[in-house]
Structure formats: C-alpha cells, structure tokens
Design a protein around this motif. Sequence first.
Motif, PDB file in Angstrom:
ATOM      1  N   ALA A 339       0.784  -1.228  -0.079  1.00 51.25           N
ATOM      2  CA  ALA A 339       0.040   0.011   0.017  1.00 51.25           C
ATOM      3  C   ALA A 339       0.847   1.291  -0.006  1.00 51.25           C
ATOM      4  O   ALA A 339       0.588   2.124  -0.764  1.00 51.25           O
ATOM      5  CB  ALA A 339      -0.704  -0.043   1.140  1.00 51.25           C
ATOM      6  N   GLU A 340       1.956   1.297   0.685  1.00 50.85           N
ATOM      7  CA  GLU A 340       2.767   2.308   1.003  1.00 50.85           C
ATOM      8  C   GLU A 340       3.598   2.680  -0.449  1.00 50.85           C
ATOM      9  O   GLU A 340       3.489   3.614  -0.857  1.00 50.85           O
ATOM     10  CB  GLU A 340       3.960   2.218   2.223  1.00 50.85           C
ATOM     11  N   LEU A 341       4.099   1.440  -1.023  1.00 50.95           N
ATOM     12  CA  LEU A 341       4.995   1.363  -2.146  1.00 50.95           C
ATOM     13  C   LEU A 341       4.141   2.077  -3.362  1.00 50.95           C
ATOM     14  O   LEU A 341       4.473   2.710  -4.166  1.00 50.95           O
ATOM     15  CB  LEU A 341       5.309   0.017  -2.520  1.00 50.95           C
ATOM     16  N   GLU A 342       2.814   1.617  -3.419  1.00 55.45           N
ATOM     17  CA  GLU A 342       1.930   2.075  -4.595  1.00 55.45           C
ATOM     18  C   GLU A 342       0.801   3.300  -4.379  1.00 55.45           C
ATOM     19  O   GLU A 342       0.099   3.681  -5.212  1.00 55.45           O
ATOM     20  CB  GLU A 342       1.184   0.609  -4.841  1.00 55.45           C
ATOM     21  N   GLY A 343       1.048   3.704  -3.200  1.00 56.86           N
ATOM     22  CA  GLY A 343       0.164   4.913  -2.618  1.00 56.86           C
ATOM     23  C   GLY A 343      -1.079   4.751  -2.634  1.00 56.86           C
ATOM     24  O   GLY A 343      -1.952   5.448  -2.993  1.00 56.86           O
ATOM     25  N   ILE A 344      -1.391   3.589  -2.444  1.00 55.17           N
ATOM     26  CA  ILE A 344      -3.034   3.000  -2.388  1.00 55.17           C
ATOM     27  C   ILE A 344      -3.323   2.615  -0.812  1.00 55.17           C
ATOM     28  O   ILE A 344      -2.586   2.698  -0.261  1.00 55.17           O
ATOM     29  CB  ILE A 344      -3.315   1.878  -3.473  1.00 55.17           C
ATOM     30  N   THR A 345      -4.625   2.400  -0.688  1.00 56.18           N
ATOM     31  CA  THR A 345      -4.964   2.145   0.631  1.00 56.18           C
ATOM     32  C   THR A 345      -4.706   0.594   0.903  1.00 56.18           C
ATOM     33  O   THR A 345      -4.544  -0.328   0.095  1.00 56.18           O
ATOM     34  CB  THR A 345      -6.433   2.262   0.871  1.00 56.18           C
ATOM     35  N   THR A 346      -4.819   0.257   1.936  1.00 54.16           N
ATOM     36  CA  THR A 346      -4.505  -1.187   2.674  1.00 54.16           C
ATOM     37  C   THR A 346      -5.631  -2.017   2.129  1.00 54.16           C
ATOM     38  O   THR A 346      -5.285  -3.148   1.494  1.00 54.16           O
ATOM     39  CB  THR A 346      -4.247  -1.193   3.986  1.00 54.16           C
ATOM     40  N   HIS A 347      -6.642  -1.708   1.913  1.00 55.07           N
ATOM     41  CA  HIS A 347      -7.834  -2.437   1.554  1.00 55.07           C
ATOM     42  C   HIS A 347      -7.774  -2.594   0.005  1.00 55.07           C
ATOM     43  O   HIS A 347      -8.080  -3.876  -0.290  1.00 55.07           O
ATOM     44  CB  HIS A 347      -9.051  -1.652   1.973  1.00 55.07           C
ATOM     45  N   GLN A 348      -7.237  -1.455  -0.685  1.00 51.11           N
ATOM     46  CA  GLN A 348      -7.011  -1.658  -2.128  1.00 51.11           C
ATOM     47  C   GLN A 348      -5.883  -2.473  -2.383  1.00 51.11           C
ATOM     48  O   GLN A 348      -6.257  -3.480  -3.253  1.00 51.11           O
ATOM     49  CB  GLN A 348      -6.796  -0.468  -2.804  1.00 51.11           C
ATOM     50  N   ALA A 349      -4.919  -2.605  -1.740  1.00 54.81           N
ATOM     51  CA  ALA A 349      -3.601  -3.419  -1.725  1.00 54.81           C
ATOM     52  C   ALA A 349      -4.089  -4.833  -1.484  1.00 54.81           C
ATOM     53  O   ALA A 349      -3.703  -5.852  -2.410  1.00 54.81           O
ATOM     54  CB  ALA A 349      -2.522  -2.899  -0.750  1.00 54.81           C
ATOM     55  N   ALA A 350      -5.043  -5.234  -0.566  1.00 55.72           N
ATOM     56  CA  ALA A 350      -5.327  -6.542  -0.345  1.00 55.72           C
ATOM     57  C   ALA A 350      -6.107  -7.023  -1.271  1.00 55.72           C
ATOM     58  O   ALA A 350      -6.065  -8.123  -1.751  1.00 55.72           O
ATOM     59  CB  ALA A 350      -5.830  -6.637   1.007  1.00 55.72           C
ATOM     60  N   LEU A 351      -7.035  -6.109  -1.726  1.00 53.02           N
ATOM     61  CA  LEU A 351      -7.853  -6.481  -2.845  1.00 53.02           C
ATOM     62  C   LEU A 351      -7.203  -6.726  -4.007  1.00 53.02           C
ATOM     63  O   LEU A 351      -7.435  -7.876  -4.799  1.00 53.02           O
ATOM     64  CB  LEU A 351      -8.901  -5.707  -3.183  1.00 53.02           C
ATOM     65  N   LYS A 352      -5.991  -6.212  -4.302  1.00 57.10           N
ATOM     66  CA  LYS A 352      -5.260  -6.305  -5.585  1.00 57.10           C
ATOM     67  C   LYS A 352      -4.536  -7.577  -5.665  1.00 57.10           C
ATOM     68  O   LYS A 352      -4.651  -8.193  -6.548  1.00 57.10           O
ATOM     69  CB  LYS A 352      -4.384  -5.348  -5.756  1.00 57.10           C
TER      70      LYS A 352
END
Length: 367
Positions: A339-352
């Motif tokens: 999430a930090e690396l891609e500048g997205i939320t943790t929820h989005q990172a988990a979904l991705k």
Amino acid sequence: MESELIALNDLKKVDPVFGQISFDNHEQVVFCQDKDTGLKAIIGIHNTVLGPALGGTRMWKYNNEWEALNDVLRLSRGMTFKSAISGLNLGGGKAVIIGDAKTEKTPELMQKFGAYVHSLGGKYITAEDVGMETSDMDLVHDVTPYVTGISESRGGAGNPSPITAYGVYMGMKAAAKFQFGSDVLSGKKVLVQGIGHVGETLVSYLTKEDARVVIADINEERLNEVSSKYGAEIYRGKDLYSEEADIYAPCALGATVNNETIGKLKAKVIAGAANNQLADENIHGALLKEKGIAYAPDFLINAGGIINVYAEIENYGKQEIINKTENIYNTTLEIFSKAELEGITTHQAALKTAQSLIDARKLELKK
Ligand code: NAD
C-alpha cells in the motif's frame, strides 16, 4: 446490521439485480423458497475460479428482501477475496436465510436449506455464520456433504472463533509493527468492541500480553463476565469512537468506520474481526489513509475461521491450521508495504493481491 445495508431508495435507483454495485460479477445467485417449512433463502456464488464457493449461512430478520439480497452479495464477494488472499483453493459464496434465528429456525427448515445446497452439486459449500450453531450445520450435513463447521464427532474442525481471534491478534500485531515500529502490544490501549465468540478470545490474548484492554458491548452480563475473567476495563463512556486509544478492534458489527465515526477516531491502528468494517471501502479506506490510521483489512485478518473450516475439506490438522493463521502476520505486513509503495489504501492493496491470485489461476486454467 442496518447500517451495513444500503438504503432501500438507493437500491431502487438502479436495475434490481445485475445493476447493483454489490452484484459485482456474481456467477450465480439462487433464490430458495419452501412454503411448508417457511424457508426463504438466497445463496450467492461470487466466484469459483480458485475452487468451490465456501461461505457461511447467516440467519437474520431483515427488514425487507432488498436488504437480504444486498447483504448476501456483499458477504459472498468478500469471501472470494478472503480465501484468495489466505492462499486457499476456495471461491467465494455466502447464504442468508430470512427470518428470526431464535423463533423461526426449525430442524425441517435447516434440512430443506441443506437440500438446496445439495442441489448445487458442491459448487457452494456452507458453514456457520450469525444465527447459526454447529448443531444447525449437523442438520444440513444430514442431507448434503457440502457443509463445513459440523461437530467434531462428525469429522468437523470444531468452533472456528478461537482461530479467528488468533488471526486477528496476528494481524493486529503486524499493524502495530507497521505503525509503532514494534509488534509488542504490552502497554498499548486497545478498545475491543464486541466481546462475543471472537472478541473474548482476542481479549484473552491481549491481556496475556499486558495490553491495556477496554471492552465495550451491548450485553452487560458479558461485560461483567469478561471483565472479571481477564481484568479488562469496561467502557462506560457515551461514545467509544472518541475514546483515546492506540488500537480500535471492531469485533461486533460491520460499517463502524463511516462518515459519522471517522472524524472522531483517535486510535492509530484499526484491526478487528467484524466483516465489512468500512461502510464504503473506497471513501473510508482513503480517509483512513489520509488520517494516517493503519487499517488491517478485515477480510485478511479475520480469515482464521475459513482456514479452520478449510481443514475439513483438505484434511489437514490443528498444527497446519495454526501455521496458516500465523501467516496472517506476514501477509498483513506485505499488504502495508504494498500500500505504501503503490500509494494506495491497505484495503485496495489486499484486494489487488487477492485479485491477482485469481487472475493467475484463470490464466493457468485457460492453458
Ligand atoms: P458474536 O455474535 O459471538 O459476538 C458479537 C458481540 O458483539 C456480542 O457480544 C454482541 O452483544 C456484541 N454487539 C452487538 N452489537 C453491538 C454494538 N452495537 N456495540 C457493541 N457490541 C455489540 O459474534 P462473533 O462470532 O464473535 O463475531 C464477531 C464479528 O466477527 C462478526 O461481525 C462476525 O461476522 C465476524 N467474524 C466472525 C468469525 C468467527 O469465526 N466467528 C469469522 C470472521 C468474521
């Protein structure tokens, strides 16, 4: 529960089924009715790329059928991502039975429901959820093998809640490591909202580690019982969300991170067992990120229960259940980094991450 559901008027604005946001690519939705037993149920099968759609059956007195439909669709979609990110060969599904579990549940109704599950030939496998007991799953098991969460005497893996709590504890420690630089929870003030099956076991882990645990529940008897058992402090204030704390652990209902609460939250970490904690996963996920609150995605850290029932299908033992559940710690840390690396939320990172595992399998299957 009501706050988890989209307002009826909003639902009516679009096409009734395929047009719903919550429909989100569901493969199949089955409506089941039996006049003799009074059964009215909906089975949602969201995705079966990784395996059969496994998810519990919830019995709830919904205000109307729209609420029931929306609930089952949201929950079944969540199961797809929960199983995928946990590395299980399972798809996502869920069922709801419309009715009061205390007064309208009968053995005949449960067996009729089991017959509907059976008619899907294993594409959907059921389990316990709100309003269900192991004994209900045993009744379903009388008519179909496509059920988990049955009694240990019938070959079941037993109550999943303690394992769910252990996974939440692992996810919470990982979130603390990310946010505070250490996963040691000793001295951290943790608000545990809901001290039911999962919440109580979570309190036991936290108090064992000398965290400062504050418990909240609508059940006064439970509060006194859990407080005296573990020495946890009972919350007596009027607004739990405004309470100063290090960690907030929602273990009661979904959608508690919403427009009303988000501005008040003081905790720097959110990690709990409840499903669908973010009222709107995009809006509230982004607001948490903006506020610098480390949110451990619910479907990732509350996967202990599904890991436990998966053992019934794959025939693995207790140690493997514990190993897989402990791995939630590593996965949560990976999600925070992504999430930090891609500048997205943790929820989005988990979904991705979950979606990429599903896509990879889809490609493999096409070869
Ligand atoms: P439970 O019904 O045993 O406990 C819920 C507790 O929350 C109860 O003590 C209830 O009195 C309390 N509660 C209800 N409304 C409240 C409110 N407004 N404020 C404070 N407390 C309130 O449920 P559980 O099995 O412990 O599950 C807790 C949550 O975790 C649920 O959202 C469930 O869907 C989710 N979950 C559970 C599992 C599992 O293995 N049991 C797995 C994944 C997710």
